[in-house]
Scaffold this motif. Structure first.
Motif, PDB file in Angstrom:
ATOM      1  N   ARG B  37      16.024  -7.103   1.671  1.00  0.00           N
ATOM      2  CA  ARG B  37      14.834  -7.389   2.299  1.00  0.00           C
ATOM      3  C   ARG B  37      15.413  -8.497   3.752  1.00  0.00           C
ATOM      4  O   ARG B  37      16.175  -9.164   3.409  1.00  0.00           O
ATOM      5  CB  ARG B  37      13.871  -8.229   1.585  1.00  0.00           C
ATOM      6  N   LYS B  66       7.383  -6.275  -9.923  1.00  0.00           N
ATOM      7  CA  LYS B  66       6.590  -6.146  -8.790  1.00  0.00           C
ATOM      8  C   LYS B  66       7.494  -4.984  -7.799  1.00  0.00           C
ATOM      9  O   LYS B  66       6.641  -4.343  -7.176  1.00  0.00           O
ATOM     10  CB  LYS B  66       6.459  -7.414  -7.871  1.00  0.00           C
ATOM     11  N   VAL B  81       6.457  -1.164  -3.876  1.00  0.00           N
ATOM     12  CA  VAL B  81       6.095  -2.645  -3.853  1.00  0.00           C
ATOM     13  C   VAL B  81       4.670  -2.485  -4.639  1.00  0.00           C
ATOM     14  O   VAL B  81       3.767  -1.607  -3.904  1.00  0.00           O
ATOM     15  CB  VAL B  81       5.861  -3.111  -2.452  1.00  0.00           C
ATOM     16  N   ALA B  84       0.586  -5.147  -3.698  1.00  0.00           N
ATOM     17  CA  ALA B  84       1.166  -5.694  -2.429  1.00  0.00           C
ATOM     18  C   ALA B  84       0.307  -6.988  -2.058  1.00  0.00           C
ATOM     19  O   ALA B  84      -0.921  -7.035  -2.188  1.00  0.00           O
ATOM     20  CB  ALA B  84       1.490  -4.801  -1.560  1.00  0.00           C
ATOM     21  N   ASP B  88       4.326 -10.237   1.070  1.00  0.00           N
ATOM     22  CA  ASP B  88       5.508  -9.189   0.792  1.00  0.00           C
ATOM     23  C   ASP B  88       5.666  -8.255   2.141  1.00  0.00           C
ATOM     24  O   ASP B  88       6.694  -7.381   2.067  1.00  0.00           O
ATOM     25  CB  ASP B  88       4.980  -8.035  -0.356  1.00  0.00           C
TER      26      ASP B  88
END
Lengths: 117, 115
Positions: B37, B66, B81, B84, B88
């Motif tokens: 990420r 999650k 995901v 969301a 996020d």
């Protein structure tokens, strides 16, 4: 946990200038070291890597890096930059070199290099 | 050379919905893939390691319920995901480990925006 620090967030150079980007890591054991480059709008690409042996490694496009174990450093260098070297450069470390750390990379914050023609 | 693709490249979803991101190794098999990420102006943070045929291993602080990861084949890993939220919203990048030790090939990334 290991960390990787890149000294400069943004470096601006003119073409033909020499480049050195700093990278230091914090991990006392065996490491594999990498430099990645991300050209605008493109994905990360491997520039060079060090696993063992000669601490001076040569990569693509005229880049090289030197691993200095005593300084926990792996600085990237290029004697003469070109406009096409404009990109973001990431230093990354794989610490532990095996087991549960196999392949896992910790990245530095990245250094944006802008080369003016 | 080794190519990794991601789909979609950009997705907008509403808060509370789920979104799936695919990561494919196009010309090689990858038993191990990684999901990262990246926040704006920050570095890549490893989220999880995806291993074909087994459960993903998550880095500390990453909610496994999650961020669901499924590595169904040697060329495909998916990140879902779930539920969301705007926090996020981020750039999600996958990589695949090639046959040669420690050589990772990165996908182009997926920009997720949750409204």
């Amino acid at each position: 946990a290991q960390s990787v620090s890149q000294h400069n967030h943004h470096v601006i150079l003119s073409e033909a200038a020499s480049l050195e980007l700093g990278c230091n890591y914090s991990y006392g054991g065996t490491v594999n070291l990498f430099w990645y480059v991300q050209y605008p709008g493109q994905h990360l690409q491997l520039l060079l890597k060090y696993f063992s042996g000669d601490p001076l490694v040569k990569g693509i496009k005229g880049f090289e890096a030197e691993f200095i174990k005593s300084k926990f450093s792996f600085n990237l260098r290029k004697p003469s930059v070109q406009w096409s070297d404009t990109a973001e450069y990431f230093c990354a470390v794989n610490a532990g070199a095996g087991g549960t750390s196999y392949g896992k990379l910790t990245f530095g914050q990245g250094t944006i290099l802008t080369v003016h023609p | 050379g080794a190519v990794v693709s991601q789909h979609p490249s950009w997705v907008i979803c509403k808060s509370g919905t789920s979104v799936k991101i695919e990561c494919r190794s196009l010309d090689f098999q990858a038993t191990t893939m990684f999901w990262y990420r990246q926040f704006p102006k920050q570095s890549l943070m490893l989220m999880a390691t995806s291993n074909e045929g087994s459960k993903a291993t998550y880095e500390q602080g990453v909610e496994k319920d999650k961020f669901l990861i499924n590595h169904a084949s040697l060329t495909l890993s998916t990140l879902t995901v779930t539920s969301a939220h705007p926090e996020d919203s981020s750039f999600y990048i996958c990589s695949a480990l090639a046959g040669r030790a420690y050589e990772q090939y990165f996908g182009p990334g997926t920009r997720l925006t949750v409204t």
